[in-house]
Write a protein that holds these residues in place. Structure first.
Motif, PDB file in Angstrom:
ATOM      1  N   LEU A 170      38.174  33.773  44.340  1.00  0.00           N
ATOM      2  CA  LEU A 170      38.739  33.296  43.128  1.00  0.00           C
ATOM      3  C   LEU A 170      40.148  33.756  42.760  1.00  0.00           C
ATOM      4  O   LEU A 170      41.036  33.234  41.933  1.00  0.00           O
ATOM      5  CB  LEU A 170      37.914  33.743  41.771  1.00  0.00           C
ATOM      6  CG  LEU A 170      36.734  32.819  41.654  1.00  0.00           C
ATOM      7  CD1 LEU A 170      35.866  33.485  40.250  1.00  0.00           C
ATOM      8  CD2 LEU A 170      36.807  31.460  41.427  1.00  0.00           C
ATOM      9  N   GLY A 171      40.599  34.513  43.669  1.00  0.00           N
ATOM     10  CA  GLY A 171      41.849  35.011  43.828  1.00  0.00           C
ATOM     11  C   GLY A 171      41.964  36.254  42.840  1.00  0.00           C
ATOM     12  O   GLY A 171      43.226  36.656  42.133  1.00  0.00           O
ATOM     13  N   GLN A 172      40.882  36.916  42.543  1.00  0.00           N
ATOM     14  CA  GLN A 172      40.957  37.814  41.450  1.00  0.00           C
ATOM     15  C   GLN A 172      40.161  39.137  42.234  1.00  0.00           C
ATOM     16  O   GLN A 172      39.496  39.149  43.005  1.00  0.00           O
ATOM     17  CB  GLN A 172      39.995  37.631  40.004  1.00  0.00           C
ATOM     18  CG  GLN A 172      40.579  36.319  39.599  1.00  0.00           C
ATOM     19  CD  GLN A 172      39.886  36.319  38.248  1.00  0.00           C
ATOM     20  OE1 GLN A 172      39.600  37.261  37.386  1.00  0.00           O
ATOM     21  NE2 GLN A 172      39.855  34.886  37.570  1.00  0.00           N
ATOM     22  N   SER A 173      40.586  40.312  41.470  1.00  0.00           N
ATOM     23  CA  SER A 173      40.096  41.671  41.840  1.00  0.00           C
ATOM     24  C   SER A 173      38.800  41.921  41.579  1.00  0.00           C
ATOM     25  O   SER A 173      38.138  41.202  40.722  1.00  0.00           O
ATOM     26  CB  SER A 173      40.956  42.670  41.392  1.00  0.00           C
ATOM     27  OG  SER A 173      41.015  42.915  39.890  1.00  0.00           O
ATOM     28  N   TYR A 174      38.136  42.654  42.449  1.00  0.00           N
ATOM     29  CA  TYR A 174      36.627  42.908  41.963  1.00  0.00           C
ATOM     30  C   TYR A 174      36.593  43.688  40.417  1.00  0.00           C
ATOM     31  O   TYR A 174      35.612  43.319  39.956  1.00  0.00           O
ATOM     32  CB  TYR A 174      35.969  43.898  43.029  1.00  0.00           C
ATOM     33  CG  TYR A 174      34.817  44.338  42.707  1.00  0.00           C
ATOM     34  CD1 TYR A 174      33.484  43.494  42.619  1.00  0.00           C
ATOM     35  CD2 TYR A 174      34.291  45.907  42.725  1.00  0.00           C
ATOM     36  CE1 TYR A 174      32.279  43.955  42.321  1.00  0.00           C
ATOM     37  CE2 TYR A 174      33.212  46.249  42.469  1.00  0.00           C
ATOM     38  CZ  TYR A 174      31.970  45.126  42.297  1.00  0.00           C
ATOM     39  OH  TYR A 174      30.772  45.725  42.040  1.00  0.00           O
ATOM     40  N   GLU A 175      37.312  44.621  40.337  1.00  0.00           N
ATOM     41  CA  GLU A 175      37.346  45.212  38.845  1.00  0.00           C
ATOM     42  C   GLU A 175      38.029  44.333  37.816  1.00  0.00           C
ATOM     43  O   GLU A 175      39.148  43.917  38.406  1.00  0.00           O
ATOM     44  CB  GLU A 175      37.658  46.776  39.238  1.00  0.00           C
ATOM     45  CG  GLU A 175      36.823  47.608  39.937  1.00  0.00           C
ATOM     46  CD  GLU A 175      37.246  49.049  40.023  1.00  0.00           C
ATOM     47  OE1 GLU A 175      38.105  49.361  39.233  1.00  0.00           O
ATOM     48  OE2 GLU A 175      36.329  49.860  40.576  1.00  0.00           O
ATOM     49  N   SER A 176      37.866  44.441  36.778  1.00  0.00           N
ATOM     50  CA  SER A 176      38.554  43.764  35.632  1.00  0.00           C
ATOM     51  C   SER A 176      39.844  44.517  35.561  1.00  0.00           C
ATOM     52  O   SER A 176      40.013  45.753  35.292  1.00  0.00           O
ATOM     53  CB  SER A 176      37.769  43.967  34.216  1.00  0.00           C
ATOM     54  OG  SER A 176      38.587  43.481  33.257  1.00  0.00           O
TER      55      SER A 176
END
Length: 384
Positions: free
Chosen positions: A267-273
């Protein structure tokens, strides 16, 4: 660092509390033994004469007076109280409740901030809370962040019920992208499905499944496939085989975590918020910022307009996402205008430090950290 100061003070109080507790228990045990001995003497007295009873009780009273239990406890309790008072003062000094002093006026896009908060709720699976926030913040565009995480949590919920079909379907669609990420998630999911079939005793079905879904991975993952094929001999009793490790519940937990990581990555996001990381980093840096604000206020200086903080904010390695350079001489972070320069001796200084030390482009200067000398021309720019 102030957090270390608090920890050291807490450790000292905890140590004194243990000593006080140990001493108290020791005194109580000693008093208890004396009372038990007196009780035994009273019970063994056959004639029941009042004088004997009085002498036993008088002897007990004398021994307790000699022991002076309250005096014994007074010293350790006093030290504990002193430690607690000091600890409370350190907490009051370090944990300043007015954290607004560390606030810095920074221009920010409220819509982006709202989207970050909404995304945090959705990635945590708090969909109702996320919807409520999006509605109250009047951010309808943020709703688009919800659907991908709905799919992810649907897959994870199915895995908790030992249903791998949604995960396998998703991994099959993302097969090429997963390989580009260097992930063998699809193979691991098929392995888990294969083992589940063997546990149910479906040898022929498991063999058919292996030929269809595991065979394409055989050229790269030969050893893993060979072990799985050997498991066919233990269909229905895999827990008694040399390959019982394949049945460990930890495989499901690790695979769920890896799927979450890969899902967010695609999704193009990091694993952690990002919001969680920012808050955690802010908590670590807050004591330094509060102290800086206090010192600057005492000197009647303004730090709000500074482009760079005059002191380093020491964060843990978990918050270091890219390499940075801070000149050990000028204490300034490297930049395009002031890059890090490698000296012949191996030490690194900023360009401005080298210019100030050399005072001339040809004149050699001594390294501030070792006896060797160098010229400006011998220094080379480092690229991180």
């Amino acid at each position: 660092m102030e957090l270390n100061t608090i920890k050291d003070a807490f450790d000292r109080v905890a140590k004194k509390q243990k000593l006080s507790c140990s001493k108290t228990q020791e005194v109580i045990d000693e008093v208890g033994r004396e009372i038990e001995e007196a009780m035994a003497k009273l019970q063994s007295t056959d004639n029941g004469l009042g004088c004997d009873l009085k002498s036993i009780l008088l002897e007990l009273k004398t021994k307790l007076n000699e022991m002076a239990p309250m005096n014994q406890l007074e010293g350790s309790q006093r030290e504990l109280n002193i430690g607690l008072v000091k600890y409370a003062k350190i907490l009051e000094k370090c944990l300043n409740p007015d954290i607004s002093k560390a606030y810095r006026n920074v221009d920010s896009d409220i819509h982006i901030v709202n989207q970050i908060i909404a995304s945090h709720f959705y990635r945590q699976g708090l969909f109702d809370l996320g919807d409520c926030f999006v509605s109250e913040a009047n951010e309808p565009d943020a709703t688009a962040l919800k659907s991908p995480f709905l799919e992810m949590y649907g897959i994870l919920e199915a895995m908790r019920s030992r249903n791998l079909e949604p995960a396998l379907n998703w991994a099959s669609k993302q097969s090429e992208r997963l390989l580009e990420n260097g992930s063998s998630l699809e193979l691991k999911l098929h392995q888990l499905q294969f083992v589940e079939m063997l546990q149910k005793g479906s040898q022929n079905e498991a063999l058919k499944y292996a030929r269809t879904y595991l065979a394409p991975f055989a050229s790269v993952h030969k050893v893993e496939i060979q072990k799985l094929m050997a498991c066919l001999l233990w269909a229905g009793r895999l827990n008694q085989s040399p390959y019982a490790e394949f049945m460990s519940p930890t495989h499901w937990e690790r695979l769920a975590e890896e799927l979450t990581q890969q899902f967010c990555s695609l999704l193009g996001q990091s694993y952690e918020s990002p919001l969680s990381v920012a808050i955690a980093a802010g908590i670590q840096g807050l004591p330094t910022l509060l102290k800086l604000a206090s010192v600057m206020a005492a000197k009647q200086q303004e730090w709000q307009a500074m482009k760079q903080l005059p002191v380093p904010v020491d964060l843990g390695r978990e918050f270091q996402f890219h390499s940075i350079f801070v000149c050990p001489v000028l204490r300034e972070q490297g930049s395009d205008e002031n890059p890090p320069m490698l000296m012949p001796c191996g030490h690194v200084l900023s360009k401005q430090s080298i210019v100030k030390l050399s005072k001339s482009s040809t004149r050699p200067f001594k390294c501030p950290y070792c006896p060797l000398e160098a010229t400006v021309g011998q220094c080379r720019q480092l690229h991180f």
